[in-house]
Design an enzyme around this catalytic site. Structure first.
Site, short mmCIF file in Angstrom:
data_model
loop_
_atom_site.label_atom_id
_atom_site.label_comp_id
_atom_site.label_asym_id
_atom_site.label_seq_id
_atom_site.Cartn_x
_atom_site.Cartn_y
_atom_site.Cartn_z
N CYS A 132 -8.88 13.36 -6.54
CA CYS A 132 -10.22 13.03 -7.24
C CYS A 132 -10.52 11.64 -7.29
O CYS A 132 -11.07 11.36 -8.44
CB CYS A 132 -10.49 13.97 -8.47
SG CYS A 132 -10.10 15.71 -8.11
N GLU A 133 -10.56 10.94 -6.46
CA GLU A 133 -10.65 9.69 -6.61
C GLU A 133 -11.27 9.00 -5.18
O GLU A 133 -10.61 9.33 -4.11
CB GLU A 133 -9.47 8.69 -7.01
CG GLU A 133 -9.14 8.92 -8.37
CD GLU A 133 -8.52 7.85 -8.94
OE1 GLU A 133 -8.72 6.65 -8.63
OE2 GLU A 133 -7.69 8.02 -9.90
N TYR B 122 9.81 3.00 -1.55
CA TYR B 122 8.86 2.87 -2.54
C TYR B 122 7.74 4.09 -2.47
O TYR B 122 6.54 3.52 -2.55
CB TYR B 122 8.31 1.59 -2.63
CG TYR B 122 9.35 0.44 -3.08
CD1 TYR B 122 9.99 0.59 -4.24
CD2 TYR B 122 9.88 -0.42 -2.00
CE1 TYR B 122 11.10 -0.31 -4.47
CE2 TYR B 122 11.13 -1.45 -2.13
CZ TYR B 122 11.69 -1.14 -3.60
OH TYR B 122 12.54 -2.13 -3.82
N GLU C 32 21.32 -7.01 -2.36
CA GLU C 32 20.89 -5.66 -3.15
C GLU C 32 19.58 -5.26 -2.17
O GLU C 32 18.50 -5.42 -2.60
CB GLU C 32 20.13 -5.99 -4.48
CG GLU C 32 21.42 -6.61 -5.35
CD GLU C 32 20.87 -7.04 -6.96
OE1 GLU C 32 19.63 -7.25 -6.71
OE2 GLU C 32 21.60 -7.38 -7.76
N PRO C 33 19.70 -4.97 -1.04
CA PRO C 33 18.58 -4.59 -0.12
C PRO C 33 17.94 -3.09 -0.85
O PRO C 33 18.81 -2.35 -1.08
CB PRO C 33 19.16 -4.30 1.28
CG PRO C 33 20.71 -4.22 1.05
CD PRO C 33 21.16 -4.92 -0.06
N GLY C 34 16.83 -2.86 -0.62
CA GLY C 34 16.31 -1.58 -0.98
C GLY C 34 15.53 -1.23 0.37
O GLY C 34 15.84 -0.51 1.29
N ARG C 35 14.27 -1.72 0.44
CA ARG C 35 13.24 -1.30 1.47
C ARG C 35 13.96 -1.53 2.84
O ARG C 35 13.56 -0.51 3.76
CB ARG C 35 11.91 -2.36 1.31
CG ARG C 35 10.85 -1.86 2.11
CD ARG C 35 9.82 -2.99 2.44
NE ARG C 35 9.59 -3.53 1.04
CZ ARG C 35 8.54 -3.38 0.28
NH1 ARG C 35 7.73 -2.54 0.66
NH2 ARG C 35 8.36 -3.95 -1.17
N1 LLP Z 1 17.01 -6.53 -6.67
C1 LLP Z 1 16.20 -6.60 -7.65
C2 LLP Z 1 16.54 -7.10 -8.93
C3 LLP Z 1 15.04 -6.09 -7.40
O1 LLP Z 1 13.97 -6.27 -8.35
C4 LLP Z 1 14.46 -5.55 -6.25
C5 LLP Z 1 13.27 -4.82 -5.92
C6 LLP Z 1 15.45 -5.46 -5.32
C7 LLP Z 1 16.77 -5.89 -5.39
C8 LLP Z 1 15.32 -4.71 -3.88
O2 LLP Z 1 14.14 -5.27 -3.33
P1 LLP Z 1 13.75 -4.92 -1.70
O3 LLP Z 1 15.05 -5.24 -0.86
O4 LLP Z 1 13.55 -3.39 -1.87
O5 LLP Z 1 12.69 -5.74 -1.55
N2 LLP Z 1 7.13 -1.18 -5.24
C9 LLP Z 1 7.15 -2.36 -4.54
C10 LLP Z 1 8.48 -3.05 -4.61
C11 LLP Z 1 9.12 -3.28 -5.70
C12 LLP Z 1 10.30 -4.22 -5.70
C13 LLP Z 1 10.76 -4.32 -7.03
N3 LLP Z 1 12.18 -4.86 -6.95
C14 LLP Z 1 6.40 -1.78 -3.16
O6 LLP Z 1 6.24 -0.50 -2.94
O7 LLP Z 1 6.24 -2.67 -2.06
#
Ligand code: LLP
Length: 427
Positions: free
Chosen positions: A354-355, A383, A283-286
């Protein structure tokens, strides 16, 4: 692009005619056509990341973690590469469905799913709902959820910012091992299918050690499941977490190295315990969208506050990227209209909010900035817009996708009318 770590820029970034060009489109053209702040996504970078995951894990179910940037067009592009979606709210599920992702490729998360969310997951035919609490079991069964995974917290402290660690002892996510065993037993008794286990140890991981340790742990836990319950996971969902480079000196593993290491370790751990090799979900995001995106801001006020601090104020800030405030996140920057000019000194990039804490970059070397310059901040594809707010009633930025010399709006800029439309007003 003196002084800039090129590893942070999208793959197609180049300097042409004395300015930054992404996907064959000049930064100044993008800013004029779509306004600023603008998040620019490079299709080539996105697809390269998507294909690297596929190359390293040809048989895995790959899910884009929608929270990184919920966007229908990006989801469509990823769906065409065979990706599904990991969603954790009704809203994220709506984005996945709007992009035409079949339920077969949707996994539903959340540490506090409502009955409505469980029903929506069932109606969408989501492949798995990931059980995150004992109280979800009866409610998932009542909602006629198709199949489940159980999220387990191994008590591992991933080496990342505490706010984005998720598998430590005391995490609000998942279930500690004894409760996870209980959840598997109870879910099966309630008539739910439990197909496997889920684990996500944290985000912005810059090494493989914690992930490797978590897989060893998971293998031992799967063996406990077999011993205690006569049940083994057919599916193992390893979550996301791979970090990206934001600034010089950070050296995250490549996608291929990270995934190859994890899959190798999984094979090894499962063999060690004589378990049947499971199917894998990632489940990649970033690491999919982070480097594909950069933000273009217009420089306004340049103000020397002290002998050592000169502020460069841009037309956005903590409303479009609160990561510096939330995680102490660091970024690099360049002047997109003069990327090759020699730096004149170090500057502090601040926003228009304003911070005093509205500082995007504490210190960055730049050519002497002037009103009207375009400042590009790389590695903002993940993000940023998803964490954006309307602080100071500032409308959220637009996003465009660039490729082959063309730019296409994938999310329009919010307007003041959008904001005012939310107000209850006497007519
Ligand atoms: N799967 C689950 C269950 C998760 O909770 C997350 C991220 C991912 C996959 C994806 O993770 P990634 O590959 O993106 O690391 N807002 C924070 C990051 C929060 C991540 C939350 N969960 C930031 O800006 O660094």
């Amino acid at each position: 692009m003196d002084g800039l770590t090129t590893g942070t820029l999208p793959d197609s970034a180049a300097v042409e005619g004395g300015e930054l060009v992404v996907g064959g489109v000049a930064a100044s053209t993008l800013a004029e056509r779509f306004g600023t702040p603008l998040v620019v996504y490079c299709e080539e970078t996105l697809l390269a990341a998507a294909r690297a995951y596929r190359e390293a894990a040809p048989n895995a179910l790959l899910l884009y973690s929608v929270k990184a940037f919920p966007n229908v067009e990006l989801l469509r592009l990823l769906a065409a590469e065979g990706y599904g979606a990991d969603v954790s709210t009704l809203g994220e599920l709506a984005y996945a469905r709007a992009a035409g992702i079949p339920g077969e490729r949707i996994v539903v998360h959340g540490n506090n799913k409502s009955d409505e969310e469980l029903r929506a997951a069932a109606e969408a035919g989501a492949r798995f709902v990931v059980l995150d609490a004992l109280d979800e079991i009866e409610r998932a069964a009542a909602a006629a959820v198709r199949s489940t995974l159980v999220r387990v917290t191994p008590g591992i402290e991933a080496d990342t910012h505490p706010a984005i660690r998720t598998a430590h002892h005391g995490s609000k996510f998942g279930l500690p091992p004894d409760q996870a065993l209980e959840a598997i037993r109870r879910a099966r008794d309630a008539g739910l299918e439990v197909a496997g286990l889920h684990l996500h140890i944290g985000s912005q991981l810059l090494g493989v050690d914690a992930a490797r340790a978590s897989i060893d742990w998971l293998g031992a836990f799967a063996a406990d499941c077999r011993a205690e319950l006569g049940w083994e996971p057919e599916i193992v969902d390893l979550g996301g977490g791979l970090g990206i480079q934001y600034v010089e000196g950070e050296r995250p593993p490549t996608i291929v190295d990270f995934v190859t290491t994890l899959l190798g370790r999984l094979g090894h751990a499962w063999a060690l315990h004589g378990l049947e090799q499971p199917s894998v979900i990632l489940e990649p995001g970033r690491s999919l969208v982070g480097h594909a995106g950069l933000t273009l801001y217009r420089v306004g006020v340049v103000k020397q506050a002290t002998e050592t601090t000169t502020f460069v104020a841009v037309d956005g800030g903590m409303s479009d990227n609160p990561r510096p405030q939330l995680y102490g996140a660091r970024y690099e920057a360049l002047l997109a209209n003069r990327p090759d000019e020699e730096p004149a000194g170090s500057y502090t990039v601040c926003g228009k909010h304003c911070e005093s804490g509205d500082v995007l970059i504490e210190s960055v070397r730049l050519p002497e900035p002037r009103r009207g310059d375009l400042l590009a901040v790389p590695a903002t594809g993940a993000y940023t817009l998803s964490l954006a707010s309307n602080y100071n009633a500032v409308p959220r930025p637009a996003a465009v996708l660039v490729a082959d010399g063309k730019a296409r709006l994938i999310r329009r800029r919010e307007t003041l009318d959008d904001l005012l439309a939310l107000e209850a007003r006497a007519t």
